[in-house]
Design an enzyme around this catalytic site. Structure first.
Site, PDB file in Angstrom:
ATOM      1  N   CYS A  72      57.965  35.506 -21.956  1.00 33.07           N
ATOM      2  CA  CYS A  72      57.949  34.277 -21.160  1.00 33.07           C
ATOM      3  C   CYS A  72      57.570  34.582 -19.709  1.00 33.07           C
ATOM      4  O   CYS A  72      58.218  35.399 -19.049  1.00 33.07           O
ATOM      5  CB  CYS A  72      59.316  33.597 -21.209  1.00 33.07           C
ATOM      6  SG  CYS A  72      59.447  32.158 -20.130  1.00 33.07           S
ATOM      7  N   ASN A 158      58.742  17.826 -18.750  1.00 34.76           N
ATOM      8  CA  ASN A 158      58.465  17.639 -20.172  1.00 34.76           C
ATOM      9  C   ASN A 158      59.355  18.601 -20.951  1.00 34.76           C
ATOM     10  O   ASN A 158      59.397  19.787 -20.612  1.00 34.76           O
ATOM     11  CB  ASN A 158      57.009  17.968 -20.510  1.00 34.76           C
ATOM     12  CG  ASN A 158      56.027  17.091 -19.767  1.00 34.76           C
ATOM     13  OD1 ASN A 158      56.287  15.937 -19.522  1.00 34.76           O
ATOM     14  ND2 ASN A 158      54.883  17.662 -19.402  1.00 34.76           N
ATOM     15  N   HIS A 169      60.691  27.850 -21.555  1.00 32.73           N
ATOM     16  CA  HIS A 169      61.675  28.052 -20.488  1.00 32.73           C
ATOM     17  C   HIS A 169      61.961  26.719 -19.794  1.00 32.73           C
ATOM     18  O   HIS A 169      61.040  25.929 -19.569  1.00 32.73           O
ATOM     19  CB  HIS A 169      61.123  29.051 -19.476  1.00 32.73           C
ATOM     20  CG  HIS A 169      62.135  29.592 -18.530  1.00 32.73           C
ATOM     21  ND1 HIS A 169      62.693  30.845 -18.675  1.00 32.73           N
ATOM     22  CD2 HIS A 169      62.705  29.066 -17.426  1.00 32.73           C
ATOM     23  CE1 HIS A 169      63.552  31.066 -17.694  1.00 32.73           C
ATOM     24  NE2 HIS A 169      63.581  29.982 -16.920  1.00 32.73           N
ATOM     25  N   HIS A 171      61.887  24.130 -17.330  1.00 35.33           N
ATOM     26  CA  HIS A 171      61.100  23.987 -16.109  1.00 35.33           C
ATOM     27  C   HIS A 171      60.503  22.594 -16.044  1.00 35.33           C
ATOM     28  O   HIS A 171      60.458  21.863 -17.029  1.00 35.33           O
ATOM     29  CB  HIS A 171      59.963  25.027 -16.075  1.00 35.33           C
ATOM     30  CG  HIS A 171      58.838  24.723 -17.014  1.00 35.33           C
ATOM     31  ND1 HIS A 171      58.950  24.866 -18.388  1.00 35.33           N
ATOM     32  CD2 HIS A 171      57.575  24.276 -16.788  1.00 35.33           C
ATOM     33  CE1 HIS A 171      57.808  24.531 -18.967  1.00 35.33           C
ATOM     34  NE2 HIS A 171      56.958  24.162 -18.017  1.00 35.33           N
ATOM     35  N   GLN A 173      57.479  20.176 -13.430  1.00 34.72           N
ATOM     36  CA  GLN A 173      56.262  20.313 -12.648  1.00 34.72           C
ATOM     37  C   GLN A 173      56.248  19.282 -11.526  1.00 34.72           C
ATOM     38  O   GLN A 173      56.977  18.285 -11.573  1.00 34.72           O
ATOM     39  CB  GLN A 173      55.031  20.130 -13.536  1.00 34.72           C
ATOM     40  CG  GLN A 173      54.916  21.168 -14.648  1.00 34.72           C
ATOM     41  CD  GLN A 173      53.665  20.972 -15.478  1.00 34.72           C
ATOM     42  OE1 GLN A 173      52.551  21.180 -14.996  1.00 34.72           O
ATOM     43  NE2 GLN A 173      53.830  20.580 -16.725  1.00 34.72           N
TER      44      GLN A 173
END
Length: 349
Positions: A72, A158, A169, A171, A173
């Protein structure tokens, strides 16, 4: 919150956001032999029939796609494996996307890593970490607002392969658009028309209607209210509004900010409980709607978060087929009142 700005080996900016003092982050260097990011320069084209902006970004075809956990790129750099984050641990990290949809005069794209724990989710964060993420979203909105080419900032997450996530992972944006997005432009037009007809603010009236009706309210807190909208597009969709209208994250006061983590984490946990124990985590999109920086009607815009899932039942997804994709007419299989009742029933014990 402590903020440290550094650079990755290819020149992209990386920012550490820490709750507590750490060893100086600037001493941690990205040791990967990276060349400058190769892009075709994302191009913005206008659809002459709809007026929509479309970003053409062919370099994204080569972006990393669902790597195994031990490869990752969003995990810390440990045990000899180098990732996008040079430090061996972190609280929250933001960095320029290596495969951006928008860049240079066409805007900016950033990745926000909520935790160094690969196997966690946002709902697993404690309230202190969720508060830090809210501070990060706010800080990035403020900083990106200072870029001459940026008209609007969009913070979003998302989650789930069904949504199209390419990295597992936890996260999100941030997109800094060089234009006002079509969805926001439509909201501004609707708000202007509503004010012309009634003399009132549309966002205030939407919230007042839901609070007064009550059947679609999911969480009714002191400073925030969450409800399934009257004309929900998605099977399970919740809109979260601060009770005092503000145009963007920068305008939230301390009391509203302090209450947000508990309310938001509870919403995410209810989404995960919707389909029962033993089910895969609920895929979702979580999207902050903020006012554009220079558009007419900015002062009357209502900051809010929209959270929705494409799952409509166990083992069933809501696909955007002919009517939705071809004509932008959504057909919702779950009545909003039913969705709101189920989300209330999914409350923490």
């Amino acid at each position: 919150m402590k903020k440290t700005s550094t650079r990755l080996a290819d020149g992209r900016e990386l920012l550490y956001y820490d709750t507590h003092h750490h060893t100086p982050r600037t001493t941690v260097v990205d040791r990967r032999p990276l060349e400058p990011p190769v892009t075709t320069g994302p191009e913005i084209r206008r659809d002459p029939l709809l007026g929509d902006a479309v970003a053409i970004a062919s370099h994204r075809q080569s972006r990393t796609y669902l790597p195994p956990a031990d490869e990752c790129p969003l995990c810390p750099s440990r045990d000899g494996r180098l990732s996008e984050i040079p430090a061996d641990d972190y609280d929250v990290v933001v960095f320029e996307n290596r495969f951006p949809s928008l860049a240079g005069p066409a805007g900016r794209c950033e990745v926000v890593c909520f935790t160094s724990d690969h196997h966690a989710s946002f709902a697993d964060l404690d309230e202190d970490r969720a508060a830090l993420v809210l501070d990060v979203w706010t800080d990035r909105t403020a900083e990106l607002a200072g870029l001459r080419q940026v008209e609007q900032v969009f913070c979003f997450e998302n989650r789930g392969a069904e949504i199209g996530v390419t990295l597992g992972h936890p996260h999100g944006q941030i997109y800094a658009y060089p234009f006002v997005t079509p969805r926001t432009a439509q909201m501004l037009r609707s708000a202007a028309e509503h004010h012309r007809r009634t003399g009132r603010n549309l966002f205030d009236d939407v919230v007042a209607r839901e609070v007064t009706d009550g059947t679609r309210v999911v969480i009714d807190a002191e400073h925030w209210v969450a409800f399934v909208p009257y004309a929900a597009h998605w099977p399970y969709e919740v809109h979260l509004y601060p009770r005092r209208r503000v145009p963007d994250l920068r305008e939230l006061d301390d009391a509203v900010r302090a209450e947000f983590p508990g309310v938001y984490l509870e919403l995410l946990k209810r989404f995960d409980r919707l389909f029962g124990a033993g089910q895969a985590p609920t895929p979702y999109v979580s999207a902050w709607h903020q006012a554009p920086f220079r558009a007419a009607g900015r002062a009357g815009f209502g900051l809010h978060l929209e959270l929705f899932t494409i799952r409509r039942a166990i083992g069933k997804l809501k696909h955007l087929a002919g009517s939705e994709s071809g004509m932008s007419v959504f057909i919702n299989d779950v009545p909003p009142e039913t969705a709101a009742r189920r989300l209330r029933e999914a409350a923490s014990a």
